[in-house]
Structures are given as C-alpha cells and as structure tokens.
Design an enzyme around this catalytic site. Structure first.
Site, PDB file in Angstrom:
ATOM      1  CB  SER A  65      -1.043   0.031   1.113  1.00 25.12           C
ATOM      2  OG  SER A  65      -1.973   1.055   0.811  1.00 25.12           O
ATOM      3  CG  HIS A  70       3.611  17.112   6.131  1.00 22.10           C
ATOM      4  ND1 HIS A  70       3.851  17.450   4.824  1.00 22.10           N
ATOM      5  CD2 HIS A  70       3.485  18.272   6.803  1.00 22.10           C
ATOM      6  CE1 HIS A  70       3.830  18.768   4.704  1.00 22.10           C
ATOM      7  NE2 HIS A  70       3.615  19.294   5.903  1.00 22.10           N
ATOM      8  CB  CYS A  85      -3.115  -4.898   1.675  1.00 15.02           C
ATOM      9  SG  CYS A  85      -1.793  -5.488   0.609  1.00 15.02           S
TER      10      CYS A  85
END
Length: 153
Positions: A65, A70, A85
């Site tokens: 995935s 940030h 996943c």
C-alpha cells in the site's frame, strides 16, 4: 469480518527541528521502516522539501500500500501513515523516531481495516496472500511489457 489491512497513524513530538527539515534524514526513516518491515517499494520515492525553514513531505508507494510522512519543524512534529494490506509486525516507532529524529514523545494508533464479505461474493474465498501473489504477477507482467517497449493497459 475480513481484515483487509492495518494502518498505523503516528505522531512524533519534541523532534529536532533541523532533522525535520532534512530530506535525507526523512528518507532514511522511511527506508529503515521499509527494510525492517520487509516491505517493497513500487517506483520512485517522492520527497519534497518546502522552502526556507519548511519541512519535508514524503511518499513511498508499496506493493503492500503506502508509507507517507509530513514534518513540521516549526512545531517540532513529524507525522507518519503506514498502510499495509498484509499482516506485518508492529514497527518500533518510538525507538526509531527517538533515535533518528530526536522525538521526545511518540503516539501510535493502530486501525484494522475491516469489511463485511458477502458469502456470494466471488472474491470471498481469496486470501490476502493470494492477492499479494496476484499483485506480484501483475508487477512482473508490467515490468516485462516495459522492457520490450509495450504499453501497459
């Protein structure tokens, strides 16, 4: 209920602001998580350094995935999101972010992504491992098509 993935939402506070501004330092955190969790990166790592005293944003697309981050040097904070996943062990977020970013506090929330599967659904009997194998086969086919100059559709 079928668990289709696990998501880790991570906030690191009290980090060293200079480290949060350094794209290579952020890349090192992402790469270490990927290596230690035995994840596989698809394509190029996307990193962006904001101007001046700004932070860094980054994204790794994974066969499992994605891993995103940030940083907010002005608040001494970094946030991470890892979605897989496939079942993975919990990464040592607290230890690694303290070591690599100087974090004073790390909060980790884990969310299991679940769906109800209808017994008549044709995919109900397919395991996530089988989906992973199908994804690997698809990636191999795309790589071969690219090598011979074909176009993937």
């Amino acid at each position: 209920m079928l668990i289709v993935g696990t998501e880790w939402l991570v906030e690191a506070a009290g980090c060293d602001a200079a480290r949060l501004r350094d794209p290579e330092r952020v890349r090192a955190v992402l790469e270490r998580a990927v290596a230690e969790l035995d994840l596989r990166v698809v394509g190029d790592v996307a990193l962006h350094k904001f101007p001046g005293a700004g932070g860094v944003t980054g994204l790794m697309l994974l066969t499992e995935s994605h891993l995103a981050c940030h940083t907010y040097p002005e608040f001494e904070v970094a946030t991470f999101n890892l979605y897989c996943c496939r079942t993975r062990p919990r990464w040592a977020w607290e230890e690694r972010l303290t070591e690599m970013l100087g974090a004073a506090r790390v909060s980790v929330r884990v969310i299991e992504r679940r769906v109800e599967v209808d017994a008549g659904d044709e995919t109900a009997g397919v395991s996530l491992e089988e989906c992973g194998v199908r994804l690997e086969e698809t990636e191999a086919s795309l790589a071969l098509a690219t090598e011979v100059g074909g176009a993937a559709r």
